[in-house]
Design a protein around this motif. Structure first.
Motif, PDB file in Angstrom:
ATOM      1  N   ILE A  49      -0.027  13.184   7.056  1.00 26.67           N
ATOM      2  CA  ILE A  49       0.845  12.021   6.814  1.00 26.67           C
ATOM      3  C   ILE A  49       1.398  12.021   5.393  1.00 26.67           C
ATOM      4  O   ILE A  49       2.033  11.065   4.965  1.00 26.67           O
ATOM      5  CB  ILE A  49       0.087  10.691   7.080  1.00 26.67           C
ATOM      6  N   SER A  50       1.168  13.110   4.649  1.00 23.01           N
ATOM      7  CA  SER A  50       1.486  13.086   3.216  1.00 23.01           C
ATOM      8  C   SER A  50       2.975  12.941   2.914  1.00 23.01           C
ATOM      9  O   SER A  50       3.342  12.575   1.799  1.00 23.01           O
ATOM     10  CB  SER A  50       0.934  14.336   2.527  1.00 23.01           C
ATOM     11  N   GLY A  51       3.846  13.198   3.922  1.00 23.12           N
ATOM     12  CA  GLY A  51       5.293  13.085   3.665  1.00 23.12           C
ATOM     13  C   GLY A  51       5.854  11.715   4.017  1.00 23.12           C
ATOM     14  O   GLY A  51       7.066  11.491   3.882  1.00 23.12           O
ATOM     15  N   LEU A  52       5.039  10.791   4.467  1.00 22.25           N
ATOM     16  CA  LEU A  52       5.566   9.482   4.893  1.00 22.25           C
ATOM     17  C   LEU A  52       5.886   8.599   3.677  1.00 22.25           C
ATOM     18  O   LEU A  52       5.261   8.732   2.622  1.00 22.25           O
ATOM     19  CB  LEU A  52       4.552   8.767   5.801  1.00 22.25           C
ATOM     20  N   PRO A  53       6.843   7.700   3.845  1.00 21.40           N
ATOM     21  CA  PRO A  53       7.270   6.868   2.697  1.00 21.40           C
ATOM     22  C   PRO A  53       6.316   5.696   2.430  1.00 21.40           C
ATOM     23  O   PRO A  53       6.688   4.539   2.546  1.00 21.40           O
ATOM     24  CB  PRO A  53       8.655   6.380   3.129  1.00 21.40           C
ATOM     25  N   LEU A  54       5.089   6.025   2.082  1.00 25.95           N
ATOM     26  CA  LEU A  54       4.084   4.979   1.805  1.00 25.95           C
ATOM     27  C   LEU A  54       3.552   5.168   0.391  1.00 25.95           C
ATOM     28  O   LEU A  54       2.370   4.991   0.134  1.00 25.95           O
ATOM     29  CB  LEU A  54       2.918   5.083   2.817  1.00 25.95           C
ATOM     30  N   ASP A  55       4.445   5.549  -0.529  1.00 32.41           N
ATOM     31  CA  ASP A  55       3.978   5.959  -1.859  1.00 32.41           C
ATOM     32  C   ASP A  55       4.539   5.099  -2.989  1.00 32.41           C
ATOM     33  O   ASP A  55       4.794   5.573  -4.074  1.00 32.41           O
ATOM     34  CB  ASP A  55       4.340   7.435  -2.089  1.00 32.41           C
ATOM     35  N   GLU A  56       4.732   3.809  -2.686  1.00 26.77           N
ATOM     36  CA  GLU A  56       5.284   2.910  -3.709  1.00 26.77           C
ATOM     37  C   GLU A  56       4.269   1.860  -4.140  1.00 26.77           C
ATOM     38  O   GLU A  56       3.473   1.401  -3.327  1.00 26.77           O
ATOM     39  CB  GLU A  56       6.479   2.140  -3.121  1.00 26.77           C
ATOM     40  N   VAL A  57       4.374   1.471  -5.410  1.00 31.50           N
ATOM     41  CA  VAL A  57       3.648   0.290  -5.886  1.00 31.50           C
ATOM     42  C   VAL A  57       4.700  -0.787  -6.107  1.00 31.50           C
ATOM     43  O   VAL A  57       5.708  -0.535  -6.770  1.00 31.50           O
ATOM     44  CB  VAL A  57       2.919   0.571  -7.222  1.00 31.50           C
ATOM     45  N   SER A  58       4.511  -1.975  -5.520  1.00 28.96           N
ATOM     46  CA  SER A  58       5.535  -3.010  -5.697  1.00 28.96           C
ATOM     47  C   SER A  58       4.891  -4.381  -5.859  1.00 28.96           C
ATOM     48  O   SER A  58       3.784  -4.625  -5.385  1.00 28.96           O
ATOM     49  CB  SER A  58       6.483  -3.026  -4.489  1.00 28.96           C
ATOM     50  N   VAL A  59       5.651  -5.271  -6.533  1.00 29.27           N
ATOM     51  CA  VAL A  59       5.193  -6.652  -6.685  1.00 29.27           C
ATOM     52  C   VAL A  59       5.634  -7.406  -5.439  1.00 29.27           C
ATOM     53  O   VAL A  59       6.778  -7.282  -5.000  1.00 29.27           O
ATOM     54  CB  VAL A  59       5.799  -7.281  -7.962  1.00 29.27           C
ATOM     55  N   THR A  60       4.724  -8.163  -4.831  1.00 30.95           N
ATOM     56  CA  THR A  60       5.067  -8.880  -3.596  1.00 30.95           C
ATOM     57  C   THR A  60       5.791 -10.186  -3.920  1.00 30.95           C
ATOM     58  O   THR A  60       5.754 -10.658  -5.062  1.00 30.95           O
ATOM     59  CB  THR A  60       3.788  -9.222  -2.791  1.00 30.95           C
ATOM     60  N   GLU A  61       6.390 -10.781  -2.870  1.00 31.05           N
ATOM     61  CA  GLU A  61       7.098 -12.064  -3.066  1.00 31.05           C
ATOM     62  C   GLU A  61       6.158 -13.127  -3.609  1.00 31.05           C
ATOM     63  O   GLU A  61       6.536 -14.006  -4.365  1.00 31.05           O
ATOM     64  CB  GLU A  61       7.659 -12.549  -1.727  1.00 31.05           C
ATOM     65  N   ARG A  62       4.897 -13.019  -3.200  1.00 27.01           N
ATOM     66  CA  ARG A  62       3.919 -14.035  -3.637  1.00 27.01           C
ATOM     67  C   ARG A  62       3.366 -13.728  -5.025  1.00 27.01           C
ATOM     68  O   ARG A  62       2.504 -14.444  -5.522  1.00 27.01           O
ATOM     69  CB  ARG A  62       2.772 -14.105  -2.630  1.00 27.01           C
ATOM     70  N   ALA A  69      -0.349   3.243   0.770  1.00 25.04           N
ATOM     71  CA  ALA A  69      -1.532   4.034   1.137  1.00 25.04           C
ATOM     72  C   ALA A  69      -1.460   5.457   0.599  1.00 25.04           C
ATOM     73  O   ALA A  69      -2.483   6.093   0.382  1.00 25.04           O
ATOM     74  CB  ALA A  69      -1.675   4.065   2.654  1.00 25.04           C
ATOM     75  N   LEU A  70      -0.231   5.973   0.388  1.00 26.15           N
ATOM     76  CA  LEU A  70      -0.112   7.362  -0.071  1.00 26.15           C
ATOM     77  C   LEU A  70       0.119   7.482  -1.579  1.00 26.15           C
ATOM     78  O   LEU A  70       0.375   8.581  -2.080  1.00 26.15           O
ATOM     79  CB  LEU A  70       0.994   8.080   0.703  1.00 26.15           C
TER      80      LEU A  70
END
Ligand SMILES: Cc1cc2nc3c(=O)[nH]c(=O)nc-3n(C[C@H](O)[C@H](O)[C@H](O)COP(=O)(O)OP(=O)(O)OC[C@H]3O[C@@H](n4cnc5c(N)ncnc54)[C@H](O)[C@@H]3O)c2cc1C
Length: 326
Positions: A49-62, A69-70
């Motif tokens: 699954i290493s190529g999936l777009p799950l590699d961001e850190v973001s500030v949530t609306e809350r 996860a990646l």
């Protein structure tokens, strides 16, 4: 190693389809491949699954933080938002494994990693986690590094992740995506205590993929940090650890989030310690009194009685470091 098929998922849908058919996800591979070499794990199909777009850190609306996860352990530890908002997460990651491992290993894989119990990893030993019903060699064996909290007659293995201790303290949520859609699970419910089924370790349904971990917004200013006590200063798992976050205003502790590692079958939240702190003025005598509750309910084994006192001292020291006395 047993034979297995290998496919690389190009999309999340492809990964989920393969997962639903029983495929096993592999991200950084830093722990799953070891276990496969030792034949502790014998998956028939691996889904990269290493190529999936799950590699961001973001500030949530809350106003919280969502770590994909990646995202690798080193990226998460160095991320400016993680560093400034939740130093406890950053420090727990930096005190884990080695630099090379942290560059490969992912946040999803980290919280999914399996115990380092030597009997679990030795396929000739009895282990209810690996081979349900076979017994637990650690109960009467050499159990110095094992758990004193959350154990059962079937299993006394600790959960080895450091980051998971920080997530447990901060009451993070695990974001999941499965054949039935998305859901979120509070961290406290994600990793399971052994009970009679130590082979069931996470609240994951068949084919579900971890997409991220969300740390909730907490009142500011928030001081936080992680202390890890181990047999050597690097490349070693915790004997005990403490994740602490405190919101202090006007010299009074308004919120306290505390959890311990190296001592529980899962990362061990310490509500009695938290309750002792909230509403109190910062003072030198407070830390030891609160930490006295850290080992409540512990059941030490033959070789790990020392962990009861070590745990209290670890928590006390980290409360003092994070809280100071002003
Ligand atoms: C020598 C050594 C020392 C270590 N020391 C420490 C330490 O001090 N502290 C610490 O915390 N860790 C330590 N680790 C563990 C290390 O942090 C893990 O190996 C790593 O985090 C696993 O991440 P990975 O991406 O490589 O997982 P993988 O090996 O790819 O996968 C691990 C498991 O997670 C599952 N998985 C992975 N991603 C997902 C996903 N998105 N959804 C669902 N399932 C998923 C896989 O199916 C597999 O079961 C150490 C490891 C080694 C080898």
């Amino acid at each position: 190693m047993h034979p297995f098929s290998f496919t690389k998922a190009e999309t999340t849908r492809e990964a989920l389809n393969a997962g639903r058919r029983g495929g096993r996800y592999i991200a950084g591979g830093t722990t799953l491949v070891d276990l496969m070499r030792e034949t502790v794990e014998r998956p028939e199909a691996l889904v990269d699954i290493s190529g999936l777009p799950l590699d961001e850190v973001s500030v949530t609306e809350r106003g919280g933080l969502r770590i994909g996860a990646l995202v690798t352990m080193s990226e998460a530890a160095a991320h400016p938002k993680v560093r400034t908002l939740y130093p406890v997460v950053s420090e727990a990651l930096e005190l884990s494994a080695s630099a090379q491992l942290r560059n490969m290993a992912t946040i999803g894989g980290n919280i999914m990693q399996r115990t380092r119990c030597t009997y679990f990893r030795d396929v000739t030993a009895d282990c209810n986690k690996r081979e349900p019903g076979s017994g637990c060699a650690a109960l009467e064996g050499f159990n110095r590094t094992h758990a004193i909290l959350g154990t059962s007659d079937a299993c006394v293995a600790t959960h080895p992740s450091d980051a998971a201790v920080a997530f447990a303290a901060l009451e993070a949520r695990v974001h999941l995506l499965g054949p039935d859609g998305e859901r979120q699970v509070p961290f406290a419910d994600f990793l399971l205590r052994p009970g009679n089924t130590p082979n069931r370790e996470q609240a994951l349904r068949r084919g579900e993929l971890i997409t991220g971990v969300e740390v909730p917004a907490l009142p500011r200013p928030l001081r936080s940090g992680y202390l890890k006590v181990r047999d050597r200063q690097s490349y070693e798992f915790a004997l005990t650890s403490a994740a602490v976050a405190l919101h202090v205003r006007g010299g009074v502790i308004r919120e306290a989030k505390v959890a311990a590692g190296g001592v529980g079958t899962v990362p061990w939240k310490l509500p009695a310690v938290e309750r002792h702190l909230v509403g109190e003025r910062l003072s030198e005598s407070l830390w030891a009194a609160a930490a006295e509750r850290a080992a409540d309910g512990s059941r030490p084994l033959r070789h790990n009685r020392f962990k009861v006192e070590l745990l209290k001292r670890t928590v006390e020291r980290q409360l003092r470091v994070v809280g100071g006395s002003k």
